[in-house]
Design an enzyme around this catalytic site. Structure first.
Site, PDB file in Angstrom:
ATOM      1  N   CYS A 138     -39.444  -8.429  21.241  1.00  0.00           N
ATOM      2  CA  CYS A 138     -40.058  -7.137  20.929  1.00  0.00           C
ATOM      3  C   CYS A 138     -41.312  -7.394  20.094  1.00  0.00           C
ATOM      4  CB  CYS A 138     -39.073  -6.244  20.181  1.00  0.00           C
ATOM      5  SG  CYS A 138     -37.575  -5.902  21.119  1.00  0.00           S
TER       6      CYS A 138
ATOM      7  N   CYS B 223     -35.897  -6.320   9.442  1.00  0.00           N
ATOM      8  CA  CYS B 223     -35.347  -7.352  10.306  1.00  0.00           C
ATOM      9  C   CYS B 223     -36.123  -8.671  10.316  1.00  0.00           C
ATOM     10  CB  CYS B 223     -35.390  -6.725  11.694  1.00  0.00           C
ATOM     11  SG  CYS B 223     -34.286  -7.426  12.825  1.00  0.00           S
TER      12      CYS B 223
ATOM     13  N   GLU C 176     -30.018 -13.651   7.566  1.00  0.00           N
ATOM     14  CA  GLU C 176     -29.978 -12.712   6.450  1.00  0.00           C
ATOM     15  C   GLU C 176     -29.028 -11.549   6.714  1.00  0.00           C
ATOM     16  OE1 GLU C 176     -34.554 -12.521   6.804  1.00  0.00           O
ATOM     17  OE2 GLU C 176     -33.876 -10.486   7.095  1.00  0.00           O
TER      18      GLU C 176
ATOM     19  N   CYS D 283     -41.461  -6.966  16.133  1.00  0.00           N
ATOM     20  CA  CYS D 283     -40.336  -7.461  15.326  1.00  0.00           C
ATOM     21  C   CYS D 283     -40.529  -8.899  14.871  1.00  0.00           C
ATOM     22  CB  CYS D 283     -39.057  -7.318  16.141  1.00  0.00           C
ATOM     23  SG  CYS D 283     -37.585  -7.909  15.282  1.00  0.00           S
TER      24      CYS D 283
ATOM     25  N   CYS E  90     -34.360 -14.722  17.746  1.00  0.00           N
ATOM     26  CA  CYS E  90     -34.030 -13.772  18.810  1.00  0.00           C
ATOM     27  C   CYS E  90     -34.975 -14.001  19.980  1.00  0.00           C
ATOM     28  CB  CYS E  90     -34.192 -12.348  18.288  1.00  0.00           C
ATOM     29  SG  CYS E  90     -33.789 -11.071  19.500  1.00  0.00           S
TER      30      CYS E  90
ATOM     31  N   CYS F 253     -25.729  -4.782   6.874  1.00  0.00           N
ATOM     32  CA  CYS F 253     -26.397  -5.070   8.137  1.00  0.00           C
ATOM     33  C   CYS F 253     -26.332  -6.581   8.360  1.00  0.00           C
ATOM     34  CB  CYS F 253     -27.841  -4.584   8.015  1.00  0.00           C
ATOM     35  SG  CYS F 253     -28.848  -4.977   9.429  1.00  0.00           S
TER      36      CYS F 253
ATOM     37  N   SER G 113     -32.037   0.645  20.614  1.00  0.00           N
ATOM     38  CA  SER G 113     -33.420   0.590  20.143  1.00  0.00           C
ATOM     39  C   SER G 113     -34.318   1.065  21.272  1.00  0.00           C
ATOM     40  CB  SER G 113     -33.782  -0.844  19.750  1.00  0.00           C
ATOM     41  OG  SER G 113     -33.035  -1.219  18.620  1.00  0.00           O
ATOM     42  N   LEU G 114     -34.707   2.309  21.189  1.00  0.00           N
ATOM     43  CA  LEU G 114     -35.460   2.933  22.292  1.00  0.00           C
ATOM     44  C   LEU G 114     -36.961   2.726  22.092  1.00  0.00           C
ATOM     45  CD1 LEU G 114     -34.851   4.652  24.843  1.00  0.00           C
ATOM     46  CD2 LEU G 114     -35.281   6.667  23.448  1.00  0.00           C
ATOM     47  N   HIS G 115     -37.480   3.288  21.019  1.00  0.00           N
ATOM     48  CA  HIS G 115     -38.853   3.051  20.561  1.00  0.00           C
ATOM     49  C   HIS G 115     -39.960   3.526  21.492  1.00  0.00           C
ATOM     50  CE1 HIS G 115     -36.644   0.914  17.601  1.00  0.00           C
ATOM     51  NE2 HIS G 115     -36.700  -0.282  18.141  1.00  0.00           N
TER      52      HIS G 115
HETATM   53  N1  SAH Z   1     -31.585  -6.631  18.724  1.00  0.00           N
HETATM   54  C1  SAH Z   1     -30.930  -5.443  18.284  1.00  0.00           C
HETATM   55  C2  SAH Z   1     -30.572  -5.450  16.804  1.00  0.00           C
HETATM   56  C3  SAH Z   1     -31.535  -6.062  15.836  1.00  0.00           C
HETATM   57  S1  SAH Z   1     -33.040  -5.202  15.528  1.00  0.00           S
HETATM   58  C4  SAH Z   1     -31.759  -4.249  18.617  1.00  0.00           C
HETATM   59  O1  SAH Z   1     -32.829  -4.393  19.196  1.00  0.00           O
HETATM   60  O2  SAH Z   1     -31.324  -3.129  18.394  1.00  0.00           O
HETATM   61  C5  SAH Z   1     -32.566  -3.893  14.491  1.00  0.00           C
HETATM   62  C6  SAH Z   1     -33.512  -2.697  14.525  1.00  0.00           C
HETATM   63  O3  SAH Z   1     -34.661  -2.938  13.675  1.00  0.00           O
HETATM   64  C7  SAH Z   1     -34.052  -2.434  15.906  1.00  0.00           C
HETATM   65  O4  SAH Z   1     -34.048  -1.048  16.173  1.00  0.00           O
HETATM   66  C8  SAH Z   1     -35.447  -2.961  15.782  1.00  0.00           C
HETATM   67  O5  SAH Z   1     -36.246  -2.455  16.781  1.00  0.00           O
HETATM   68  C9  SAH Z   1     -35.819  -2.574  14.373  1.00  0.00           C
HETATM   69  N2  SAH Z   1     -36.978  -3.245  13.786  1.00  0.00           N
HETATM   70  C10 SAH Z   1     -37.449  -4.478  14.045  1.00  0.00           C
HETATM   71  N3  SAH Z   1     -38.551  -4.743  13.317  1.00  0.00           N
HETATM   72  C11 SAH Z   1     -38.785  -3.640  12.569  1.00  0.00           C
HETATM   73  C12 SAH Z   1     -39.783  -3.295  11.617  1.00  0.00           C
HETATM   74  N4  SAH Z   1     -40.750  -4.145  11.282  1.00  0.00           N
HETATM   75  N5  SAH Z   1     -39.724  -2.068  11.048  1.00  0.00           N
HETATM   76  C13 SAH Z   1     -38.726  -1.200  11.364  1.00  0.00           C
HETATM   77  N6  SAH Z   1     -37.744  -1.478  12.254  1.00  0.00           N
HETATM   78  C14 SAH Z   1     -37.780  -2.675  12.859  1.00  0.00           C
END
Ligand code: SAH
Length: 339
Positions: A113, A330, A89, A116, A109, A102, A211-213
């Site tokens: 995570c 995502c 997508e 995700c 993947c 995007c 993507s720190l989180h």
């Molecule tokens: N793998 C890469 C890029 C793809 S994820 C990365 O980790 O950065 C793109 C962004 O969307 C990342 O910051 C990811 O953590 C975030 N993301 C994934 N699922 C999400 C959700 N349900 N709500 C909000 N952000 C989300």
């Protein structure tokens, strides 16, 4: 058969030189592909018949198809079907400064995570360069407009598909083709340290987002498997080197997950972690999904978190929300199909 959209201008020039033709032919074809946007080799009318035949024999043009679209205010989501029937997508967002697309880099993947959708489905394969390029070409054609910004933040981990990603950037950025400025391209990674180091040596000024989180290893280990391979202190030290070397700024993405990483003490820890770095923090309201039990922090908690960062002079924004109604997070559109 190879896709012609896998080739940079230099590759095309080499191709013609290797076929006893002029280097300049490469430039002509590049122009047909990215400026004039032809759909068939026959439309390349300044090429001889034999050259067109040669190209037809060696290369494909478009291979991906839009199979579904969902739209909401300022956002449109596209589901693509690939030549092997896999699906990916892309999400188009309207901003006051232009529009951004995007794009995805993998089918599924492997980063795992916990929050995700894309990770839940596991990686099936890398996207080839041409499949990244085609997402942009197809959507520009569909909407009849140019895309001003590209964010590599869709399905997949771009640094787990590094070589194809770099070739994609080379093609997008080339002034004789689409000519998308490198500062208009952002690559987002979960933190694959060796690739961040490699990325800092590229001759392009592409933006980097991380993507720190989480503000500490305890939390990050729980929600992001990559942290066990490259813990936070290593990631931060690598980014400090990256900043020194590139003179750029990094963006940290921080999804606020209810009761997990959204408390005052987490905000203070985050301040300490990034203090002194040329960075900004993008606070992201979590898009809840049916398959995963994490919850979105309430607005009051998000704004308190934001205030703490601001009070401590950390640049921060709360991400404008796009498309939570249309499963734009995502991997959500694709996973809806799979369920
Ligand atoms: N793998 C890469 C890029 C793809 S994820 C990365 O980790 O950065 C793109 C962004 O969307 C990342 O910051 C990811 O953590 C975030 N993301 C994934 N699922 C999400 C959700 N349900 N709500 C909000 N952000 C989300």
């Amino acid at each position: 058969m190879n896709s012609i959209y896998n080739l940079s201008l230099a590759d095309l020039e080499n191709y013609f030189v290797n076929h006893q033709d002029k280097k300049f032919r490469g430039q002509q074809v590049f122009d047909w592909l990215y400026r004039k946007r032809v759909d068939h080799f026959e439309e390349m009318t300044n090429l001889k018949k034999e050259v067109i035949e040669l190209l037809k024999q060696d290369f494909t043009l478009s291979t991906i198809k839009i199979v579904k679209q969902e739209a909401d205010t300022d956002v449109k989501k596209f589901l693509f079907s690939l030549k092997d029937e896999e699906q990916i997508e892309a999400v188009l967002m309207n901003h006051n400064y232009g529009n951004s697309l995007c794009i995805s880099t993998q089918v599924g993947c492997n980063m795992g995570c916990k929050f995700c959708e894309s990770g839940r489905l596991k990686k099936i394969r890398n996207l080839e360069t041409h499949e990244m390029v085609e997402q942009i070409l197809m959507i520009e054609k569909e909407i009849g407009k140019r895309i001003s910004h590209v964010v590599v933040m869709g399905i997949g981990e771009p640094f787990d598909n590094y070589d194809n990603l770099v070739k994609f950037i080379e093609i997008m950025n080339h002034p004789k083709g689409i000519a998308l400025g490198s500062r208009h391209i952002t690559v987002s990674t979960c933190g694959i340290v060796p690739k961040i180091i490699q990325f800092s040596t590229l001759p392009y000024q592409v933006n980097l987002a991380i993507s720190l989180h989480a503000p500490n290893n305890d939390i990050r280990n729980q929600i992001m498997a990559i942290n066990r391979a490259y813990p936070l202190e290593l990631l931060i030290d690598t980014l400090k080197d990256y900043l020194k070397k590139t003179n750029r700024r990094v963006t940290f993405e921080y999804i606020l997950l209810k009761d997990i990483n959204d408390q005052e003490k987490h905000a203070l820890e985050l301040v300490k972690l990034v203090k002194g770095m040329n960075c900004y923090i993008n606070l992201i309201p979590y898009n809840e999904t049916n398959n995963i039990s994490f919850q979105r922090s309430d607005y009051h908690t998000i704004s308190k978190f934001y205030d703490i960062l601001k009070k401590n002079k950390i640049n921060a924004t709360i991400r404008k929300e796009f498309g939570s109604k249309i499963s734009a997070a995502c991997g959500q559109l694709r996973s809806k199909k799979e369920d």
